[in-house]
Scaffold this motif. Structure first.
Motif, short mmCIF file in Angstrom:
data_model
loop_
_atom_site.label_atom_id
_atom_site.label_comp_id
_atom_site.label_asym_id
_atom_site.label_seq_id
_atom_site.Cartn_x
_atom_site.Cartn_y
_atom_site.Cartn_z
N LEU A 448 0.83 -1.19 0.00
CA LEU A 448 0.00 0.00 0.00
C LEU A 448 0.87 1.24 0.00
O LEU A 448 1.94 1.27 0.61
CB LEU A 448 -0.92 0.01 1.23
CG LEU A 448 -1.90 -1.16 1.36
CD1 LEU A 448 -2.68 -1.03 2.67
CD2 LEU A 448 -2.85 -1.21 0.19
N GLU A 450 1.54 5.42 0.83
CA GLU A 450 1.41 6.18 2.08
C GLU A 450 -0.03 6.61 2.33
O GLU A 450 -0.54 6.51 3.46
CB GLU A 450 2.31 7.42 2.05
CG GLU A 450 3.76 7.14 2.27
CD GLU A 450 4.56 8.42 2.35
OE1 GLU A 450 5.69 8.37 2.87
OE2 GLU A 450 4.07 9.48 1.90
N ARG A 453 -2.13 3.66 3.47
CA ARG A 453 -1.78 3.23 4.83
C ARG A 453 -2.31 4.20 5.87
O ARG A 453 -2.76 3.80 6.95
CB ARG A 453 -0.27 3.08 4.96
CG ARG A 453 0.26 1.83 4.25
CD ARG A 453 1.72 1.58 4.56
NE ARG A 453 2.58 2.47 3.80
CZ ARG A 453 3.49 3.27 4.35
NH1 ARG A 453 3.65 3.31 5.66
NH2 ARG A 453 4.25 4.04 3.58
N PHE A 461 -0.20 5.18 11.61
CA PHE A 461 0.66 5.77 10.59
C PHE A 461 1.29 7.06 11.09
O PHE A 461 2.50 7.27 10.94
CB PHE A 461 -0.15 6.04 9.32
CG PHE A 461 0.65 6.72 8.24
CD1 PHE A 461 1.36 5.97 7.33
CD2 PHE A 461 0.72 8.11 8.15
CE1 PHE A 461 2.12 6.57 6.32
CE2 PHE A 461 1.46 8.73 7.16
CZ PHE A 461 2.17 7.95 6.25
#
Length: 523
Positions: A448, A450, A453, A461
């Motif tokens: 995935l 950024e 996520r 995150f």
């Protein structure tokens, strides 16, 4: 009784004399326009005035490409800073469109008018100029095809109201050039050759090597299904949702205009565009915007038929006066269209998704006053304008969503989705050398980006991201994520300083009702 019969005959005679022949084809047998040069100029200035008001009314954010694929690129060309998305690294975007704004930015800079207000408003006014040219071509084309002034006026008026929520000249201008090619005949058949040549030379200069952008675009979107990375829709989406939503309450009038006019080639062009784009998995409203003016022209035709006793519906055919509608139905139809489209246009222009524009206005003013040292956007990627709106060379960071590419090598024994074209090429050439193809592997590998996520788990995150960040002075996010991050941000000495209304209903994610700005208090 005799007098009444004579009047009817006289009326029928007048109608017969003013019949309009619908052309058999686009190339020939068209009715020559009787509109004078002075009238064309007056029409253009009226369209330009409406478009300028249109452009200044728009306070909302429609699509990231409005900024990231045009203004941001132009800002980087002129001022030396700005973000280039991955499309420019892969050569699937042409510099022709951003160059128009680069010239404008250069003029503003030379006049010392490159402040945030002019940097935001001037490009929209320039777009208004291009949109007015499109309107003029639509008027001319309608005049030649239908030769009915009422059709022209009504189609232009509602073309404005239907497109009030955004300036789409970058989509409609090439299409109007195509219509002009159809109308102008062989003398203008070289338009596309000239445009392609200029574009190729310009891209050669900017990229530093020969880049055929249309081919790269086709290879990425058609042959490798690259656009699917950003989401897919079923094949019928344009037919069942996209096109009906675009036309809104004009839909029945457009359908009626197609049926009554029997211009099957012109209406077939609409079907062809929708059909081609339906092949792609990734679909967006803006992809089929170029056919919207033609669809509205058919709507204007059907509206004109409401006031005419006799109107041509095809070669040698006419609407019988016995089946004509009363003017009261025309007034009711116009009122219905105005009552449904103007409120919708104003809402989309002034209310829906305006927070991402407002927050950049705020940050640009704060940056001018020296209050901004760096900005972190904890939002889905490209959710706001960027350096072209801030116009300050400050550190900024957004969550990356660049597709993951891999260079795969293959011989004759492969068959990958989207690679059929290259496989056939290899087989026909009977070559045993290996070919390479760039394609997206994020979904297959489960990796995935950024942005994904962050949206999956904002707290985890951000907690991990904050360990190695360059401390920003401001953080921008949507309220839907703020509720999950508020405690963490307070612990990091950030406090809310501004909140902007954004939307009242969700589009493709959870409701993003507001855009929130947090500022660091520990300086």
């Amino acid at each position: 009784m005799l007098n009444q019969e004579m009047r009817l005959r006289q009326t029928a005679s007048v109608v017969t004399k003013t019949e309009i022949d619908v052309p058999r084809t686009f190339e020939g047998n068209v009715k020559k326009s009787t509109t004078s040069d002075g009238s064309w100029k007056r029409i253009f200035w009226i369209c330009l005035g409406v478009r300028m008001v249109n452009s200044l009314l728009v306070q909302t954010y429609f699509n990231p490409d409005e900024h990231w694929q045009s203004l941001e690129v132009a800002h980087r060309l002129v001022f030396g800073y700005g973000h280039l998305t991955w499309e420019w690294e892969k050569g699937i975007r042409s510099y022709l469109h951003p160059l128009l704004f680069a010239i404008l930015y250069k003029i503003l800079a030379s006049l010392h008018l490159d402040n945030p207000l002019f940097m935001m408003k001037a490009p929209r006014l320039l777009q208004a100029f291009f949109a007015a040219i499109c309107d003029l071509y639509l008027y001319r084309y309608s005049d030649i095809i239908f030769g009915n002034q009422f059709v022209l006026g009504i189609s232009i008026i509602f073309y404005h109201s239907a497109l009030l929520y955004t300036v789409m000249s970058q989509c409609t201008l090439p299409f109007m050039v195509y219509l002009d090619t159809i109308v102008g005949g062989k003398k203008r058949e070289n338009h596309w050759t000239v445009v392609l040549g200029i574009t190729s030379l310009l891209d050669r200069l900017m990229y530093g090597s020969w880049i055929i952008v249309p081919f790269n675009f086709l290879r990425f979107n058609f042959f490798s299904s690259g656009g699917d990375y950003y989401g897919t829709h079923p094949w019928h989406w344009y037919l069942t949702q996209g096109f009906p939503v675009m036309l809104f309450t004009f839909l029945p009038f457009s359908v009626a205009g197609i049926i009554y006019s029997k211009h099957w080639k012109l209406s077939g062009l609409i079907g062809w565009v929708i059909g081609v784009y339906s092949i792609l998995g990734h679909k967006e409203f803006r992809f089929i915007f170029p056919v919207l003016p033609v669809a509205l022209m058919f709507a204007g035709y059907s509206l004109a038929s409401l006031r005419k006793l006799s109107l041509p519906i095809g070669k040698g055919k006419r609407i019988s006066s016995a089946h004509s509608w009363l003017p009261s139905k025309l007034r009711l139809s116009v009122f219905f269209l105005l009552a449904t489209n103007i409120p919708m246009g104003l809402y989309m222009s002034l209310v829906h998704q305006r927070g991402t524009e407002d927050v950049m206005h705020y940050l640009s003013k704060e940056a001018q006053n020296g209050e901004v040292r760096g900005v972190l956007f904890l939002t889905p990627c490209h959710a706001t304008p960027y350096y072209s709106a801030l116009h300050q060379n400050l550190p900024m960071r957004f969550l990356d969503c660049t597709p993951r590419f891999e260079q795969l090598h293959f011989g004759h024994d492969f068959l990958l989705k989207g690679s059929v074209f290259f496989a056939l090429t290899a087989i026909l050439r009977n070559e045993r050398t290996y070919f390479s193809l760039l394609f997206i592997t994020s979904e297959q590998s489960g990796v995935l980006d950024e942005s994904d996520r962050f949206m999956l788990d904002p707290f985890a995150f951000t907690s991990d991201f904050a360990r190695n960040w360059s401390l920003p002075s401001h953080i921008v996010m949507f309220d839907s994520e703020e509720t999950k991050l508020k405690g963490l941000l307070i612990s990091l000495n950030f406090r809310e300083v501004k909140r902007f209304f954004h939307a009242q209903f969700k589009v493709d994610r959870d409701l993003q009702a507001a855009v929130v700005v947090y500022a660091y208090m520990g300086w």
